[in-house]
Design a protein around this motif. Structure first.
Motif, mmCIF file in Angstrom:
data_model
loop_
_atom_site.group_PDB
_atom_site.id
_atom_site.type_symbol
_atom_site.label_atom_id
_atom_site.label_comp_id
_atom_site.label_asym_id
_atom_site.label_seq_id
_atom_site.Cartn_x
_atom_site.Cartn_y
_atom_site.Cartn_z
ATOM 1 N N ILE A 153 5.019 17.436 29.807
ATOM 2 C CA ILE A 153 5.596 16.171 29.328
ATOM 3 C C ILE A 153 6.583 16.426 28.201
ATOM 4 C CG2 ILE A 153 5.003 14.076 28.028
ATOM 5 C CD1 ILE A 153 2.590 13.762 29.873
ATOM 6 N N GLN A 154 6.324 17.439 27.374
ATOM 7 C CA GLN A 154 7.260 17.751 26.291
ATOM 8 C C GLN A 154 8.638 18.138 26.820
ATOM 9 O OE1 GLN A 154 4.835 20.747 24.185
ATOM 10 N NE2 GLN A 154 4.905 19.386 22.408
ATOM 11 N N LYS A 155 8.701 18.687 28.025
ATOM 12 C CA LYS A 155 9.975 19.136 28.597
ATOM 13 C C LYS A 155 10.801 17.999 29.177
ATOM 14 C CE LYS A 155 7.657 23.406 30.085
ATOM 15 N NZ LYS A 155 7.219 24.190 31.269
ATOM 16 N N VAL A 156 10.161 16.865 29.454
ATOM 17 C CA VAL A 156 10.787 15.804 30.246
ATOM 18 C C VAL A 156 11.828 15.044 29.431
ATOM 19 C CG1 VAL A 156 10.365 13.633 31.460
ATOM 20 C CG2 VAL A 156 8.798 15.577 31.773
ATOM 21 N N TYR A 157 12.989 14.856 30.046
ATOM 22 C CA TYR A 157 14.065 14.027 29.479
ATOM 23 C C TYR A 157 14.148 12.694 30.219
ATOM 24 C CZ TYR A 157 18.734 12.982 27.555
ATOM 25 O OH TYR A 157 19.795 12.417 26.905
ATOM 26 N N VAL A 158 14.000 12.756 31.553
ATOM 27 C CA VAL A 158 14.012 11.572 32.414
ATOM 28 C C VAL A 158 12.945 11.771 33.478
ATOM 29 C CG1 VAL A 158 15.364 10.200 34.088
ATOM 30 C CG2 VAL A 158 16.494 11.168 32.066
ATOM 31 N N TYR A 159 12.255 10.692 33.898
ATOM 32 C CA TYR A 159 11.340 10.778 35.027
ATOM 33 C C TYR A 159 11.545 9.577 35.942
ATOM 34 C CZ TYR A 159 8.091 7.521 32.569
ATOM 35 O OH TYR A 159 7.515 6.450 31.931
ATOM 36 N N GLY A 160 10.757 9.512 37.035
ATOM 37 C CA GLY A 160 10.951 8.441 38.010
ATOM 38 C C GLY A 160 12.156 8.671 38.898
ATOM 39 N N VAL A 161 12.537 9.945 39.113
ATOM 40 C CA VAL A 161 13.684 10.309 39.946
ATOM 41 C C VAL A 161 13.187 10.629 41.357
ATOM 42 C CG1 VAL A 161 15.501 12.033 40.312
ATOM 43 C CG2 VAL A 161 15.001 11.198 37.990
ATOM 44 N N ARG A 162 13.806 10.069 42.379
ATOM 45 C CA ARG A 162 13.408 10.393 43.756
ATOM 46 C C ARG A 162 13.992 11.736 44.176
ATOM 47 N NH1 ARG A 162 15.015 9.786 49.146
ATOM 48 N NH2 ARG A 162 13.238 9.514 50.540
ATOM 49 N N ASN A 163 15.315 11.817 44.243
ATOM 50 C CA ASN A 163 15.999 13.081 44.527
ATOM 51 C C ASN A 163 17.460 12.924 44.148
ATOM 52 O OD1 ASN A 163 15.703 15.775 45.400
ATOM 53 N ND2 ASN A 163 16.809 15.320 47.275
ATOM 54 N N SER A 164 18.099 14.037 43.843
ATOM 55 C CA SER A 164 19.465 13.950 43.340
ATOM 56 C C SER A 164 20.213 15.247 43.599
ATOM 57 C CB SER A 164 19.457 13.669 41.838
ATOM 58 O OG SER A 164 20.755 13.765 41.286
ATOM 59 N N PHE A 165 21.521 15.106 43.801
ATOM 60 C CA PHE A 165 22.395 16.256 43.993
ATOM 61 C C PHE A 165 23.618 16.192 43.084
ATOM 62 C CE2 PHE A 165 20.049 15.453 47.859
ATOM 63 C CZ PHE A 165 19.452 16.680 48.065
ATOM 64 N N GLY A 166 23.541 15.374 42.035
ATOM 65 C CA GLY A 166 24.681 15.268 41.144
ATOM 66 C C GLY A 166 24.276 14.934 39.724
ATOM 67 N N MET A 167 24.861 15.655 38.764
ATOM 68 C CA MET A 167 24.576 15.443 37.347
ATOM 69 C C MET A 167 25.788 15.909 36.557
ATOM 70 S SD MET A 167 21.242 16.781 35.198
ATOM 71 C CE MET A 167 21.448 18.507 35.626
ATOM 72 N N ALA A 168 26.235 15.106 35.598
ATOM 73 C CA ALA A 168 27.395 15.466 34.777
ATOM 74 C C ALA A 168 27.314 14.730 33.451
ATOM 75 C CB ALA A 168 28.700 15.113 35.496
ATOM 76 N N PHE A 169 27.957 15.288 32.442
ATOM 77 C CA PHE A 169 28.005 14.664 31.124
ATOM 78 C C PHE A 169 29.391 14.084 30.867
ATOM 79 C CE2 PHE A 169 24.422 17.497 30.782
ATOM 80 C CZ PHE A 169 23.520 16.757 30.039
ATOM 81 N N GLU A 170 29.428 12.870 30.354
ATOM 82 C CA GLU A 170 30.685 12.264 29.938
ATOM 83 C C GLU A 170 31.075 12.906 28.607
ATOM 84 O OE1 GLU A 170 33.761 10.207 28.448
ATOM 85 O OE2 GLU A 170 31.847 9.831 27.442
ATOM 86 N N PRO A 171 32.243 13.533 28.528
ATOM 87 C CA PRO A 171 32.565 14.371 27.367
ATOM 88 C C PRO A 171 32.585 13.640 26.033
ATOM 89 C CG PRO A 171 34.070 14.817 29.186
ATOM 90 C CD PRO A 171 33.287 13.601 29.566
ATOM 91 N N ASP A 172 33.089 12.403 25.995
ATOM 92 C CA ASP A 172 33.257 11.722 24.713
ATOM 93 C C ASP A 172 31.937 11.180 24.168
ATOM 94 O OD1 ASP A 172 35.988 12.259 24.744
ATOM 95 O OD2 ASP A 172 36.433 10.434 25.870
ATOM 96 N N SER A 173 31.176 10.494 25.016
ATOM 97 C CA SER A 173 29.912 9.915 24.567
ATOM 98 C C SER A 173 28.768 10.918 24.638
ATOM 99 C CB SER A 173 29.560 8.695 25.428
ATOM 100 O OG SER A 173 29.293 9.095 26.770
ATOM 101 N N GLY A 174 28.920 11.948 25.488
ATOM 102 C CA GLY A 174 27.856 12.919 25.687
ATOM 103 C C GLY A 174 26.731 12.428 26.561
ATOM 104 N N VAL A 175 26.885 11.245 27.158
ATOM 105 C CA VAL A 175 25.810 10.649 27.940
ATOM 106 C C VAL A 175 25.719 11.303 29.315
ATOM 107 C CG1 VAL A 175 27.124 8.789 29.036
ATOM 108 C CG2 VAL A 175 24.724 8.425 28.451
#
Length: 513
Positions: free
Chosen positions: A235-257
């Motif tokens: 649980i300490q490692k978790v940033y987000v949960y409740g994910v089914r499946n995904s093939f894409g992840m990226a950070f918006e450079p200005d906000s860092g989100v």
């Protein structure tokens, strides 16, 4: 070669006249992701377990050949380079180990396509040292379950929902994602399901230090410390949960989100924006919560339900309040609704963000998303805050999406890497900056629906990933309901109708789930 000749050779149709396409190499075997390093490109191949080294359009060698289990969606799935490379000469790989092999750690050599030829924790992220055009094992970062579903609700053996994206955030932390592995535990919002021990650490995005240790500012660090044991450590490692499946992840450079694509089952693909501690909602909610009834209706009308018999569609709550109440709630977590949803999944895959004018004015501050069923790369306008999309309503429909790249139905590129480029010189005189892309054919695996995946890495001051492997969980369904829904802050409350997506491409064979 002229621009027209290059576009014709690639077989790709561009809707933006400012962008062109050229083939870089066509000698790849089911490429899944890529990274740029030194004077070349590292490309991962799902089924062979090889990391190919590409220079000047030629494959000049293999950096490593891992002993992968490539059954179903398993294999060599993701790659990321340390942000301080080459000072920190590390490359990270997300892959499925067959459980035995050659070399000092038994990680190299022959592959397997046997469903059960995999250890319980066969999905893993490892760190490798880059030296002399080779990757040498350095450190295991994390192990994930590699669950084999003996039979889904369609009677198929499955080894899917392995996700694979890896990315370093602007905070210098490593973010890695694992799909739900067809498990129905607490991290899938089944509150009375199994706790997240090592064999149930699935349906999550983890945030880790570059050596695999856990940052003390993670959202559930204190919660996990209070729990203790394997469950608390996970649980300490978790940033987000409740994910089914995904093939894409990226950070918006200005906000860092963090932006992410998520695949629904028979309904509701999503584009999400996650803050620390987000709960994406699966399995209680998929898609916009105000349209929960549609989620239930579509899944209940499907022949295969929600794939796993222990949670049939009849268990979907009757209303949003009940669904939220049924979720597994970690202290400090918050359900996060998608910023954009597609009621009939186009099989979203890659996502990337262009924050400047490197690809021309029309592409400045845009979000790029790959979709498999229509073999397309879409571009959406990014809001100023970097946390939503700017969509406008016109004549009763939502506008703002543009299909940038597509392939005529029935045409496929096998193992091809292409480069999108700005045909016109940038006003600042910076010249052309390429978007490098991959196309991949999935028909080599008998259990997968055919289709070409677009994956690209957008160059810029802060390189952003747009790279993926096989998307899953799709299949267009006939119906008259609005096909998309936006929950962006810019939209009027309750307005959901948008332009229908391009007709989805189909192929023979059972759909992925």
């Amino acid at each position: 070669m002229s621009t027209a000749e290059a576009d014709a050779e690639s077989g790709v149709t561009m809707s933006d006249p400012a962008l062109g396409v050229e083939v870089v190499t066509d000698q790849l075997d089911m490429p899944t992701s890529m990274a740029f390093i030194d004077d070349g490109t590292l490309v991962t191949e799902k089924s062979t377990g090889r990391v190919r080294v590409v220079r000047d359009g030629e494959i000049v060698g293999d950096a490593i050949d891992l002993a992968v289990n490539n059954f179903d969606e398993r294999g060599l799935l993701g790659i990321a380079v340390h942000p301080e490379f080459p000072t920190e000469p590390y490359v990270y790989l997300h892959w499925t180990w067959r459980g035995e092999g050659d070399g000092a750690q038994g990680l190299l050599g022959e592959d397997s396509d046997e469903a059960t030829a995999v250890p319980a924790l066969g999905n893993r992220v490892d760190r490798f040292r880059w030296q002399d055009d080779e990757l040498v094992f350095d450190l295991n970062i994390v192990e994930f379950p590699s669950n084999t579903l003996d039979t889904d609700t369609s009677g198929n053996v499955r080894g899917n929902h392995d996700a694979g994206p890896l990315a370093f955030g602007p905070d210098g932390m490593l973010y890695t994602m694992m799909g739900d592995q067809n498990l129905r535990g607490q991290l899938q919002n089944v509150a009375d399901g199994p706790a997240p021990d090592d064999e149930h650490l699935a349906g999550v995005i983890l945030r880790l230090n570059d050596d695999g240790s856990v940052p003390e500012d993670n959202p559930f660090f204190d919660v996990g410390a209070d729990l203790g044991g394997d469950v608390g450590e996970n649980i300490q490692k978790v940033y987000v949960y409740g994910v089914r499946n995904s093939f894409g992840m990226a950070f918006e450079p200005d906000s860092g989100v963090l932006w992410q694509t998520e695949n629904g089952d028979d309904s509701w693909d999503e584009i999400n924006v996650f803050e620390p501690g987000a709960n994406s909602g699966w399995i209680q909610i998929q898609g916009p919560p105000e349209r929960l009834d549609q989620y239930a209706e579509i899944e209940q009308g499907s022949d295969d339900g929600l794939d796993v018999a222990s949670f049939p569609p009849s268990m979907i709550a009757a209303d949003e309040e009940s669904a939220r109440s049924a979720m597994f709630s970690l202290p400090g977590s918050e359900f996060t609704a998608p910023v954009l949803s597609y009621v009939y999944p186009p099989a979203l895959a890659a996502i990337g963000i262009v924050s400047d004018g490197q690809l021309g004015p029309a592409s400045e501050r845009t979000v790029w998303v790959g979709a498999v069923l229509n073999d397309s790369l879409f571009r959406y306008p990014l809001a100023e805050d970097g946390r939503s999309l700017t969509l406008r309503r016109r004549a009763g429909r939502w506008c703002g999406r543009q299909r940038i790249q597509g392939r005529p139905r029935g045409e496929r590129a096998v193992g091809r890497r292409i480069r999108l480029r700005n045909r016109h010189r940038h006003p600042t005189g910076a010249g052309r900056r390429p978007v490098r892309a991959l196309h991949r054919q999935r028909v080599a695996l008998p259990d997968l629906r055919g289709g070409t995946v677009t994956a690209a890495h957008i160059h810029g001051g802060h390189p952003q990933w747009l790279a993926t492997h096989a998307p899953s969980d799709f299949g267009p369904r006939p119906g008259s309901s609005p096909p998309w829904s936006s929950s962006s802050a810019q939209q009027a409350a309750g307005a959901t109708a948008m332009t229908a997506p391009t007709a989805a491409a189909t192929a023979a064979g059972p759909p992925m789930r």
